[in-house]
Design a protein around this motif. Structure first.
Motif, PDB file in Angstrom:
ATOM      1  N   TYR A   9      38.927  47.239  77.378  1.00 42.65           N
ATOM      2  CA  TYR A   9      39.563  46.002  76.960  1.00 42.65           C
ATOM      3  C   TYR A   9      38.604  45.285  76.025  1.00 42.65           C
ATOM      4  O   TYR A   9      37.398  45.263  76.256  1.00 42.65           O
ATOM      5  N   TYR A  10      39.159  44.677  74.971  1.00 40.29           N
ATOM      6  CA  TYR A  10      38.379  43.895  74.033  1.00 40.29           C
ATOM      7  C   TYR A  10      38.952  42.489  74.011  1.00 40.29           C
ATOM      8  O   TYR A  10      40.132  42.307  73.737  1.00 40.29           O
ATOM      9  N   MET A  11      38.120  41.518  74.339  1.00 39.62           N
ATOM     10  CA  MET A  11      38.559  40.127  74.307  1.00 39.62           C
ATOM     11  C   MET A  11      37.830  39.450  73.155  1.00 39.62           C
ATOM     12  O   MET A  11      36.596  39.466  73.084  1.00 39.62           O
ATOM     13  N   TYR A  12      38.601  38.864  72.239  1.00 40.77           N
ATOM     14  CA  TYR A  12      38.027  38.181  71.087  1.00 40.77           C
ATOM     15  C   TYR A  12      38.053  36.690  71.342  1.00 40.77           C
ATOM     16  O   TYR A  12      39.046  36.153  71.836  1.00 40.77           O
ATOM     17  N   GLY A  13      36.964  36.039  71.009  1.00 41.36           N
ATOM     18  CA  GLY A  13      36.890  34.607  71.197  1.00 41.36           C
ATOM     19  C   GLY A  13      36.193  33.933  70.037  1.00 41.36           C
ATOM     20  O   GLY A  13      35.457  34.559  69.277  1.00 41.36           O
ATOM     21  N   THR A  14      36.420  32.654  69.926  1.00 42.76           N
ATOM     22  CA  THR A  14      35.803  31.849  68.889  1.00 42.76           C
ATOM     23  C   THR A  14      34.521  31.255  69.447  1.00 42.76           C
ATOM     24  O   THR A  14      34.500  30.759  70.579  1.00 42.76           O
ATOM     25  N   THR A  15      33.464  31.312  68.660  1.00 44.95           N
ATOM     26  CA  THR A  15      32.193  30.744  69.082  1.00 44.95           C
ATOM     27  C   THR A  15      31.596  29.947  67.928  1.00 44.95           C
ATOM     28  O   THR A  15      31.943  30.163  66.777  1.00 44.95           O
ATOM     29  N   ALA A  16      30.696  29.035  68.259  1.00 42.78           N
ATOM     30  CA  ALA A  16      29.979  28.263  67.238  1.00 42.78           C
ATOM     31  C   ALA A  16      28.547  28.772  67.194  1.00 42.78           C
ATOM     32  O   ALA A  16      27.856  28.761  68.196  1.00 42.78           O
ATOM     33  N   LEU A  17      28.100  29.233  66.032  1.00 46.47           N
ATOM     34  CA  LEU A  17      26.728  29.726  65.908  1.00 46.47           C
ATOM     35  C   LEU A  17      25.737  28.627  65.572  1.00 46.47           C
ATOM     36  O   LEU A  17      24.541  28.827  65.674  1.00 46.47           O
ATOM     37  N   LYS A  18      26.234  27.457  65.158  1.00 42.36           N
ATOM     38  CA  LYS A  18      25.332  26.366  64.814  1.00 42.36           C
ATOM     39  C   LYS A  18      24.704  25.824  66.096  1.00 42.36           C
ATOM     40  O   LYS A  18      25.391  25.545  67.063  1.00 42.36           O
ATOM     41  N   GLU A  19      23.380  25.670  66.085  1.00 36.43           N
ATOM     42  CA  GLU A  19      22.704  25.179  67.263  1.00 36.43           C
ATOM     43  C   GLU A  19      23.157  23.759  67.598  1.00 36.43           C
ATOM     44  O   GLU A  19      23.327  22.925  66.726  1.00 36.43           O
ATOM     45  N   ASN A  20      23.381  23.494  68.863  1.00 37.32           N
ATOM     46  CA  ASN A  20      23.809  22.183  69.350  1.00 37.32           C
ATOM     47  C   ASN A  20      25.053  21.685  68.630  1.00 37.32           C
ATOM     48  O   ASN A  20      25.224  20.495  68.412  1.00 37.32           O
ATOM     49  N   VAL A  30      33.304  39.549  70.158  1.00 38.40           N
ATOM     50  CA  VAL A  30      34.101  40.430  71.000  1.00 38.40           C
ATOM     51  C   VAL A  30      33.338  40.670  72.302  1.00 38.40           C
ATOM     52  O   VAL A  30      32.118  40.806  72.310  1.00 38.40           O
ATOM     53  N   TYR A  31      34.086  40.676  73.384  1.00 39.47           N
ATOM     54  CA  TYR A  31      33.573  40.976  74.708  1.00 39.47           C
ATOM     55  C   TYR A  31      34.291  42.242  75.165  1.00 39.47           C
ATOM     56  O   TYR A  31      35.518  42.284  75.186  1.00 39.47           O
ATOM     57  N   LYS A  32      33.534  43.257  75.541  1.00 41.04           N
ATOM     58  CA  LYS A  32      34.114  44.542  75.909  1.00 41.04           C
ATOM     59  C   LYS A  32      33.944  44.770  77.410  1.00 41.04           C
ATOM     60  O   LYS A  32      32.906  44.452  77.984  1.00 41.04           O
ATOM     61  N   THR A  33      34.971  45.334  78.044  1.00 42.14           N
ATOM     62  CA  THR A  33      34.914  45.624  79.468  1.00 42.14           C
ATOM     63  C   THR A  33      35.813  46.817  79.786  1.00 42.14           C
ATOM     64  O   THR A  33      36.762  47.092  79.063  1.00 42.14           O
ATOM     65  N   ARG A  34      35.517  47.468  80.877  1.00 44.49           N
ATOM     66  CA  ARG A  34      36.383  48.548  81.369  1.00 44.49           C
ATOM     67  C   ARG A  34      37.180  48.105  82.591  1.00 44.49           C
ATOM     68  O   ARG A  34      38.157  48.736  82.947  1.00 44.49           O
ATOM     69  N   ASP A  35      36.745  47.014  83.234  1.00 44.23           N
ATOM     70  CA  ASP A  35      37.373  46.637  84.500  1.00 44.23           C
ATOM     71  C   ASP A  35      37.834  45.175  84.575  1.00 44.23           C
ATOM     72  O   ASP A  35      38.278  44.725  85.624  1.00 44.23           O
ATOM     73  N   LEU A  36      37.731  44.423  83.492  1.00 47.56           N
ATOM     74  CA  LEU A  36      38.111  43.008  83.419  1.00 47.56           C
ATOM     75  C   LEU A  36      37.281  42.103  84.331  1.00 47.56           C
ATOM     76  O   LEU A  36      37.623  40.958  84.553  1.00 47.56           O
ATOM     77  N   PRO A  62      42.117  34.586  67.056  1.00 49.56           N
ATOM     78  CA  PRO A  62      42.440  35.842  66.366  1.00 49.56           C
ATOM     79  C   PRO A  62      43.434  36.684  67.154  1.00 49.56           C
ATOM     80  O   PRO A  62      43.383  36.740  68.377  1.00 49.56           O
ATOM     81  N   GLU A  63      44.337  37.336  66.430  1.00 44.62           N
ATOM     82  CA  GLU A  63      45.282  38.272  67.023  1.00 44.62           C
ATOM     83  C   GLU A  63      44.957  39.641  66.466  1.00 44.62           C
ATOM     84  O   GLU A  63      44.688  39.794  65.278  1.00 44.62           O
ATOM     85  N   VAL A  64      44.925  40.661  67.317  1.00 43.10           N
ATOM     86  CA  VAL A  64      44.614  42.019  66.881  1.00 43.10           C
ATOM     87  C   VAL A  64      45.857  42.884  67.042  1.00 43.10           C
ATOM     88  O   VAL A  64      46.535  42.855  68.072  1.00 43.10           O
ATOM     89  N   HIS A  65      46.143  43.648  66.001  1.00 44.45           N
ATOM     90  CA  HIS A  65      47.311  44.542  65.958  1.00 44.45           C
ATOM     91  C   HIS A  65      46.830  45.925  65.534  1.00 44.45           C
ATOM     92  O   HIS A  65      45.959  46.034  64.677  1.00 44.45           O
ATOM     93  N   VAL A  66      47.375  46.987  66.118  1.00 40.58           N
ATOM     94  CA  VAL A  66      46.999  48.349  65.736  1.00 40.58           C
ATOM     95  C   VAL A  66      48.170  49.012  65.019  1.00 40.58           C
ATOM     96  O   VAL A  66      49.338  48.802  65.376  1.00 40.58           O
ATOM     97  N   TYR A  67      47.833  49.788  63.972  1.00 33.02           N
ATOM     98  CA  TYR A  67      48.850  50.540  63.250  1.00 33.02           C
ATOM     99  C   TYR A  67      48.179  51.743  62.584  1.00 33.02           C
ATOM    100  O   TYR A  67      47.188  51.591  61.876  1.00 33.02           O
ATOM    101  N   ASN A  68      48.704  52.919  62.827  1.00 31.79           N
ATOM    102  CA  ASN A  68      48.197  54.166  62.232  1.00 31.79           C
ATOM    103  C   ASN A  68      46.685  54.338  62.372  1.00 31.79           C
ATOM    104  O   ASN A  68      45.992  54.695  61.420  1.00 31.79           O
ATOM    105  N   GLY A  69      46.172  54.061  63.566  1.00 34.57           N
ATOM    106  CA  GLY A  69      44.752  54.291  63.841  1.00 34.57           C
ATOM    107  C   GLY A  69      43.800  53.239  63.310  1.00 34.57           C
ATOM    108  O   GLY A  69      42.586  53.385  63.444  1.00 34.57           O
ATOM    109  N   LYS A  70      44.323  52.174  62.714  1.00 33.36           N
ATOM    110  CA  LYS A  70      43.479  51.070  62.239  1.00 33.36           C
ATOM    111  C   LYS A  70      43.898  49.793  62.958  1.00 33.36           C
ATOM    112  O   LYS A  70      45.037  49.645  63.384  1.00 33.36           O
ATOM    113  N   TYR A  71      42.945  48.885  63.046  1.00 27.06           N
ATOM    114  CA  TYR A  71      43.178  47.610  63.716  1.00 27.06           C
ATOM    115  C   TYR A  71      43.156  46.500  62.672  1.00 27.06           C
ATOM    116  O   TYR A  71      42.391  46.541  61.715  1.00 27.06           O
TER     117      TYR A  71
END
Length: 189
Positions: A9-20, A30-36, A62-71
């Protein structure tokens, strides 16, 4: 995103890289897991601040869609900005910016929230809720470009809400067992 073939499973999230930072996010991770339950450390997959466009902030959902082997990844658009961007990947981690799926000058795409895409009967369909004020549906033969407004609301072509179906925010497509395409959505009071 559920990767059935690799049992991940791949969970995509929004993050802020600016400090504070209290600004809205400017990257996707992206956060990856096999067992949630046990997730790997997040990996930045799109850094909006380095891209040199409006994604230096207000870059989310973000929304992820797969088609013909590409995301394909479609992010929300910042309020006041037009167009819906698209990214392409072969591994769900490394993404390449492909341009605008919905043209930057399409007025109904200003502030597009939570785009979702489905491939149905030979076409790609996208729904989004413009600044949270109802849904618009677009269609294209390509997942990366040429999406044109196909929804209608009975208003004149000069009216910005000409394709607005109403119905709140965060629409999602559903294909029933009998092959009909539906849009699920929140309701408004």
């Amino acid at each position: 995103y559920t990767d059935i073939e690799n049992q991940c499973y791949y969970m995509y999230g929004t993050t802020a890289l600016k400090e504070n930072s209290i600004d809205a996010g400017n990257t996707f991770s992206v956060y990856k897991t096999r067992d949630l339950e046990n997730f790997e450390d997040p990996k930045v997959v799109v850094d909006g601040a380095k891209l040199g466009f409006w994604a230096d902030r207000d870059f989310w959902a973000p929304e992820v869609h797969v088609y013909n082997g590409k995301y394909y990844l479609y992010p929300s658009t910042a309020d006041g900005r037009g167009g819906i961007k698209v990214y392409e990947s072969t591994d769900l981690v490394n993404w390449t910016y492909m341009g605008f799926a919905v043209a930057e000058d399409e007025p109904t795409s200003v502030g597009a929230y939570a785009p979702e895409v489905i491939y149905y009967n030979g076409y790609f369909y996208m729904c989004q809720s413009r600044a949270g004020k109802g849904h618009y549906i677009y269609r294209s033969e390509s997942p990366t470009q040429g999406f044109e407004l196909v929804s209608t609301s009975g208003l004149s072509d000069d009216d910005l809400d000409k394709g607005n179906l109403g119905m709140g925010i965060d629409g999602s497509f559903y294909v029933s067992d009998d092959g009909k395409l539906y849009i699920m959505h929140t309701s408004t009071p």
